[in-house]
Write a protein that holds these residues in place. Structure first.
Motif, PDB file in Angstrom:
ATOM      1  N   UNK A   1       0.825  -1.201   0.000  1.00  0.00           N
ATOM      2  CA  UNK A   1       0.000   0.000   0.000  1.00  0.00           C
ATOM      3  C   UNK A   1       0.862   1.256   0.000  1.00  0.00           C
ATOM      4  N   UNK A   2       0.349   2.293  -0.645  1.00  0.00           N
ATOM      5  CA  UNK A   2       1.069   3.566  -0.676  1.00  0.00           C
ATOM      6  C   UNK A   2       1.005   4.212   0.705  1.00  0.00           C
ATOM      7  N   UNK A   3       2.154   4.652   1.191  1.00  0.00           N
ATOM      8  CA  UNK A   3       2.245   5.294   2.500  1.00  0.00           C
ATOM      9  C   UNK A   3       2.519   6.778   2.290  1.00  0.00           C
ATOM     10  N   UNK A   4       1.953   7.600   3.160  1.00  0.00           N
ATOM     11  CA  UNK A   4       2.130   9.045   3.047  1.00  0.00           C
ATOM     12  C   UNK A   4       3.600   9.416   2.932  1.00  0.00           C
ATOM     13  N   UNK A   5       3.889  10.368   2.049  1.00  0.00           N
ATOM     14  CA  UNK A   5       5.268  10.818   1.860  1.00  0.00           C
ATOM     15  C   UNK A   5       5.578  12.065   2.680  1.00  0.00           C
ATOM     16  N   UNK A   6       4.581  12.632   3.340  1.00  0.00           N
ATOM     17  CA  UNK A   6       4.795  13.929   3.975  1.00  0.00           C
ATOM     18  C   UNK A   6       5.881  13.865   5.048  1.00  0.00           C
ATOM     19  N   UNK A   7       5.743  12.981   6.012  1.00  0.00           N
ATOM     20  CA  UNK A   7       6.718  12.942   7.108  1.00  0.00           C
ATOM     21  C   UNK A   7       8.106  12.499   6.639  1.00  0.00           C
ATOM     22  N   UNK A   8       8.217  11.493   5.775  1.00  0.00           N
ATOM     23  CA  UNK A   8       9.562  11.179   5.262  1.00  0.00           C
ATOM     24  C   UNK A   8      10.230  12.363   4.564  1.00  0.00           C
ATOM     25  N   UNK A   9       9.485  13.091   3.743  1.00  0.00           N
ATOM     26  CA  UNK A   9      10.070  14.251   3.067  1.00  0.00           C
ATOM     27  C   UNK A   9      10.425  15.352   4.065  1.00  0.00           C
ATOM     28  N   UNK A  10       9.590  15.519   5.075  1.00  0.00           N
ATOM     29  CA  UNK A  10       9.879  16.504   6.118  1.00  0.00           C
ATOM     30  C   UNK A  10      11.181  16.162   6.832  1.00  0.00           C
ATOM     31  N   UNK A  11      11.360  14.887   7.196  1.00  0.00           N
ATOM     32  CA  UNK A  11      12.589  14.478   7.883  1.00  0.00           C
ATOM     33  C   UNK A  11      13.818  14.702   6.992  1.00  0.00           C
ATOM     34  N   UNK A  12      13.649  14.455   5.691  1.00  0.00           N
ATOM     35  CA  UNK A  12      14.753  14.684   4.755  1.00  0.00           C
ATOM     36  C   UNK A  12      15.123  16.167   4.707  1.00  0.00           C
ATOM     37  N   UNK A  13      14.099  17.031   4.583  1.00  0.00           N
ATOM     38  CA  UNK A  13      14.355  18.472   4.491  1.00  0.00           C
ATOM     39  C   UNK A  13      15.013  19.017   5.753  1.00  0.00           C
ATOM     40  N   UNK A  14      14.547  18.556   6.902  1.00  0.00           N
ATOM     41  CA  UNK A  14      15.117  19.044   8.163  1.00  0.00           C
ATOM     42  C   UNK A  14      16.555  18.556   8.332  1.00  0.00           C
ATOM     43  N   UNK A  15      16.816  17.345   7.872  1.00  0.00           N
ATOM     44  CA  UNK A  15      18.185  16.819   7.973  1.00  0.00           C
ATOM     45  C   UNK A  15      19.143  17.622   7.096  1.00  0.00           C
ATOM     46  N   UNK A  16      18.639  18.147   5.970  1.00  0.00           N
ATOM     47  CA  UNK A  16      19.490  18.943   5.088  1.00  0.00           C
ATOM     48  C   UNK A  16      19.790  20.325   5.667  1.00  0.00           C
ATOM     49  N   UNK A  17      18.805  20.925   6.342  1.00  0.00           N
ATOM     50  CA  UNK A  17      18.983  22.302   6.790  1.00  0.00           C
ATOM     51  C   UNK A  17      19.568  22.390   8.197  1.00  0.00           C
ATOM     52  N   UNK A  18      19.223  21.436   9.067  1.00  0.00           N
ATOM     53  CA  UNK A  18      19.763  21.431  10.432  1.00  0.00           C
ATOM     54  C   UNK A  18      20.866  20.384  10.506  1.00  0.00           C
ATOM     55  N   UNK A  19      22.044  20.786  10.091  1.00  0.00           N
ATOM     56  CA  UNK A  19      23.166  19.858  10.073  1.00  0.00           C
ATOM     57  C   UNK A  19      23.570  19.502  11.502  1.00  0.00           C
TER      58      UNK A  19
END
Length: 904
Positions: A643-661
């Motif tokens: 089943x397709x799982x929401x991408x919102x939280x995974x993408x959020x975690x990726x973005x935060x990891x990029x900006x908050x080193x």
């Protein structure tokens, strides 16, 4: 700012709100999507899952929820406390950007001042998230990257600032050299997410605050969210790519654009925690001068009580009257502020120094705040009367306000709601000995009490966030004759007998106003006029004009008097009659002294982490591996079932990891940070430190888990360690619980005593849902309160019917539908892993003026009988230790005979 806020102390209902927020954030990561997490969390907390409505214009699975807290409940403090939960449990990030939206500029200034003040409880609550920077929108337009990298940054702005036509909004999108450094060394993924200007070769990426926010994924707090949600520039806010939205309001929208209410606090809970003054005692008087005189008399009586309590050691209190005058109108005489002030001075001898005027033209309160250190609450301040017109300045609190006087009608919704909010707040959030000092008062210039009471209740529902069923008992009549007309105030406990009279002529009902016509009916065959709803004296005069003969007119007047007197039968509940309902509780002997057993932590048990294996479990390693894949750019979009799982939280975690080193900490420093952020007071620091260090060392020995990756996921590691330690402690507590309560010497360590007894207070019953008749209807006569909490099943409802029938036969004195997790309304028995709330509690008849035994009844469906063994054990222990003061029955399959046996 009121003294209540200066001395703010967390209340139990507030902790429950924060627990709900934390549970939802955790569920967002544990379940497939935030929408599923919302329904599951509300189901677990309240027994019935609430449906999830996505916020229009935002990603469908962005975390979005609402906290419903009535006036006086501390919404701003709850928002400030929630910031640490956002960082730790939702974003899993040490720092974040919080976009804090308020409804107006005065509220913005007040909020900024409080959040920046290091001595204010709001700032202290924010600091739980670590280093804090608070900015207004103008300051944010030049915020440095270093500030965002090293602190949680709270940007306070009005919602109007993000409306397209506002200059402030346009500036948010304009390029600024001060922000240029935020865009150095961005990854292609980050650059792809930025807003651009122009097309083709003219296309540019502005160094704007909007783009800074898009990089940082701000979490949005919407204060007072009920104020025209449609006016919120949600499409603008969506352009900042928020990580989530939290609304706080007393009156959420539940119909047009429904808010996702995660937790709802009732007015009864606030009263139980001494946060607001209830009930509101209402008095109407058609003569405005007499109405004002009555209010002055009430203030003087309250002052006398306050002075008596102060001589006995209570804190200073000077009851204040808030007077809502009428606005001035050209060529028309009105009860404006000058006329009211003149009446106070000339006819009542009130010194001018004791009166302050607060209108759009007159700024008397601002001068008071400038002249006295504590403003109007300063003991040196003489003010006893505040005259306003439409409303007081937004955000202004009057801690001593007790009495509202309305010269205008209660149809001026906004003004009345604001002023009601002033008089409801409890001075210093402290209970007073005199009952009169724990109530609010409203004096209204009106001829129709019932209509005024209804309007006041409407204002409490629409503006203060009360539930409709609560306001029936929280607005009471000051005068007995007015109480008889206030049928709504006795909702569910009143029988109105129709009054029929034979007339010699047919009344002309078409000439009668509809509100009066709706209360009567005419039978042409029998020549009978029937009054189905009580008529006031004024309404009787109107109806009398529909007939021509004096005999018929006199008959109507007489029948109307009967309709509002002898034709009305009121049923008073045991609580209203002043009955007391006290239920003995379990107590433990701790170091020779009895203590209430309301928390398993009071148990004496050996608790040390050293015997336990500190290696990460397979589930913990799986969770870490999945999180690392997301943060390093991978995608998780298909679950094991395909089943397709929401991408919102995974993408959020990726973005935060990029900006908050993450900082490059060594193993020792990372272990120290983890220990510091694992609050566990039952452990020694050395024990916790050794366990964490061993767990981390074992993790770093495994393939794929480097120190750099551990730094990146330190919040998730913290959460995993917290869950593991909590589970180990739960096991230790379970063993201690079993030994203490059911061991050989349990009788010497556990007691059921009147020293600790839970009391059901008259106005503290606060169901999260009232029974609405969904399982059937029954005329409950012996429930302790006028309201009744909902039932989980039809069998449970039928059990309540049986109890009430036995009560009507005299075998039970009265009973109550016990509630779950509602402070002031819930009796519980503590277990090792939670609390047991019996469904019903019954007061059995006593003898010789002494109360009889208390019977606790729990109904269990057959499908849940086996899993309820712990509940049966603790209920049986409570009854056995009580020396026959308490009895306990758990039944199934409608075995009413089991209850009958306990009634003998």
């Amino acid at each position: 700012m009121s003294s209540q806020i200066r001395g703010f102390a967390p209340k139990i209902y507030q902790q429950q709100v924060l627990d709900s927020v934390e549970a939802y954030f955790k569920a967002c990561h544990e379940l497939p999507s935030p929408s599923i997490a919302f329904t599951a969390t509300t189901e677990r907390l309240w027994g019935r899952g609430n449906p999830y409505s996505p916020l229009s214009g935002f990603p469908a699975d962005m975390p979005y929820f609402c906290l419903r807290v009535p006036t006086g409940g501390g919404k701003t403090w709850l928002a400030a406390k929630s910031v640490a939960l956002v960082n730790t449990h939702l974003l899993r990030c040490e720092h974040s950007v919080i976009l804090w939206l308020v409804p107006s500029k005065p509220i913005r200034e007040q909020t900024l001042k409080a959040l920046k003040d290091r001595n204010h409880p709001y700032h202290a609550a924010l600091r739980e998230a670590g280093p804090i920077t608070v900015l207004d929108l103008e300051e944010a337009k030049s915020v440095t990257r270093a500030t965002l990298d090293t602190s949680t940054t709270v940007i306070v702005a009005t919602r109007q600032a993000f409306q397209v036509e506002e200059e402030e909004c346009r500036k948010v999108y304009q390029s600024s050299g001060a922000l240029m450094h935020h865009f150095d060394n961005l990854s292609p993924t980050q650059r792809d997410e930025l807003l651009t200007d122009g097309e083709g070769s003219e296309r540019t990426t502005p160094y704007s605050l909007a783009n800074v926010l898009r990089l940082r994924r701000p979490f949005v707090v919407v204060d007072e969210a009920h104020n025209s949600r449609t006016e919120l520039a949600f499409d603008m806010l969506a352009r900042f790519r928020p990580s989530g939205v939290m609304e706080l309001t007393a009156t959420p929208d539940l119909e047009r654009t429904p808010s996702n209410v995660l937790h709802s606090v009732s007015a009864a809970e606030l009263k139980a925690e001494e946060m607001i003054k209830l009930p509101v005692v209402l008095e109407t008087e058609p003569n405005w001068q007499q109405c004002l005189a009555d209010a002055i008399g009430r203030r003087d009586a309250l002052q006398k009580l306050a002075d008596e309590e102060r001589r006995a050691g209570a804190s200073y209190l000077r009851p204040i009257v808030l007077i809502q005058s009428e606005p001035r109108r050209a060529g028309i005489e009105t009860l404006d502020f000058e006329k009211v002030k003149n009446e106070l001075i000339t006819n009542h001898g009130i010194p001018a120094s004791e009166i302050v005027v607060a209108t759009g033209e007159e700024k008397g309160l601002e001068q008071i705040d400038a002249d006295y250190k504590l403003g109007i609450a300063d003991p040196a301040c003489p003010v006893k009367f505040v005259i306003t017109q439409k409303a007081l300045a937004e955000g202004w609190d009057c801690p001593f306000a007790y009495i509202l006087v309305s010269m205008a009608s209660l149809s001026s919704a906004t003004a009345v709601e604001q002023l009601l909010g002033r008089v409801l707040r409890q001075p210093g959030a402290s209970h007073r000995q005199a009952r009169a000092l724990n109530q609010s008062y409203a004096f209204v210039v009106s001829r129709n009490f019932a209509e005024t009471a209804g309007a006041l209740r409407d204002r409490l529902v629409a503006g203060a966030g009360f539930e409709r069923r609560e306001v029936t008992e929280f607005v009471t009549a000051a005068k007995a004759e007015q109480a008889r007309l206030d049928l709504e105030g006795h909702a569910g406990r009143v029988v109105v007998r129709p009054v029929a009279i034979t007339l010699s002529e047919k009344p002309d009902l078409k000439s009668v106003p509809k509100p009066v016509r709706d209360k009567v009916s005419w039978d042409g065959k029998l020549n009978t006029l029937t009054i189905s709803t009580p008529l006031t004296e004024d309404e009787a005069e109107v109806l009398k004009a529909s007939v021509t003969s004096e005999t018929a007119a006199a008959a109507i007047v007489e029948a109307a008097e009967v309709s509002r007197t002898t034709a009305i039968e009121f049923f008073q509940t045991p609580a209203e009659l002043g009955e007391r309902f006290r239920v003995p509780q379990l107590a433990l002997r701790v170091q020779g002294e009895l203590a209430l057993f309301d928390d398993p932590e009071v148990l004496e048990y050996p608790w040390d982490l050293s015997p336990y294996d500190a290696a990460p479990t397979a589930d913990e390693l799986k969770a870490l591996g999945a999180a690392l894949k997301v943060s390093e750019g991978g995608e998780i979009d298909i679950d094991e079932g395909g089943h397709v799982v929401s991408r919102f939280l995974p993408e959020l975690q990726r973005d935060l990891a990029l900006v908050y080193q993450p900082e490059n900490w060594d193993e020792v420093r990372l272990a120290t940070w983890l220990c510091r952020n694992l609050p566990e007071p039952s452990l020694t620091h050395a024990s916790k430190q050794a366990f964490v260090a061993a767990w981390l060392t074992d993790l770093l020995r495994r393939d794929g888990f480097t120190l750099a990756r551990a730094n990146l996921q330190k919040f998730l590691i913290r959460n995993l360690l917290e869950a593991r330690i909590r589970e180990l402690r739960k096991q230790a507590v379970g063993r201690a619980f079993q030994q203490t309560l059911f061991g050989d010497d349990a009788a010497t360590r556990v007691a059921v005593t009147d020293q600790y007894a839970f009391e059901f207070h008259a106005q503290a019953y606060a169901p999260s849902r009232d029974y609405d008749g969904r399982f059937g209807h029954f005329d409950f006569r012996k429930h302790f309160y006028g309201r009744m909490g909902d039932f989980d099943s039809k069998e449970e409802f039928e059990c309540a019917c049986q109890l009430d029938m036995w009560a009507q036969q005299g075998r039970i004195q009265f009973w109550v539908r016990n509630l779950v997790r509602r402070e002031g309304s819930s009796f519980f028995l503590q277990k090792a892993d939670g609390r047991f709330y019996p469904d019903f509690l019954c007061q059995l008849p006593g003898t010789a003026g002494q109360p009889g035994p208390v019977l606790a009844v729990e109904y269990k469906g057959a499908d849940r009988w086996n899993e309820a063994e712990d509940d049966r054990l603790i209920g049986g222990l409570w009854a056995n230790l009580s020396q026959n003061r308490c009895r306990f029955v758990m039944l199934k399959d409608k075995r009413w005979d089991w209850i009958e046996e306990a009634l003998k």
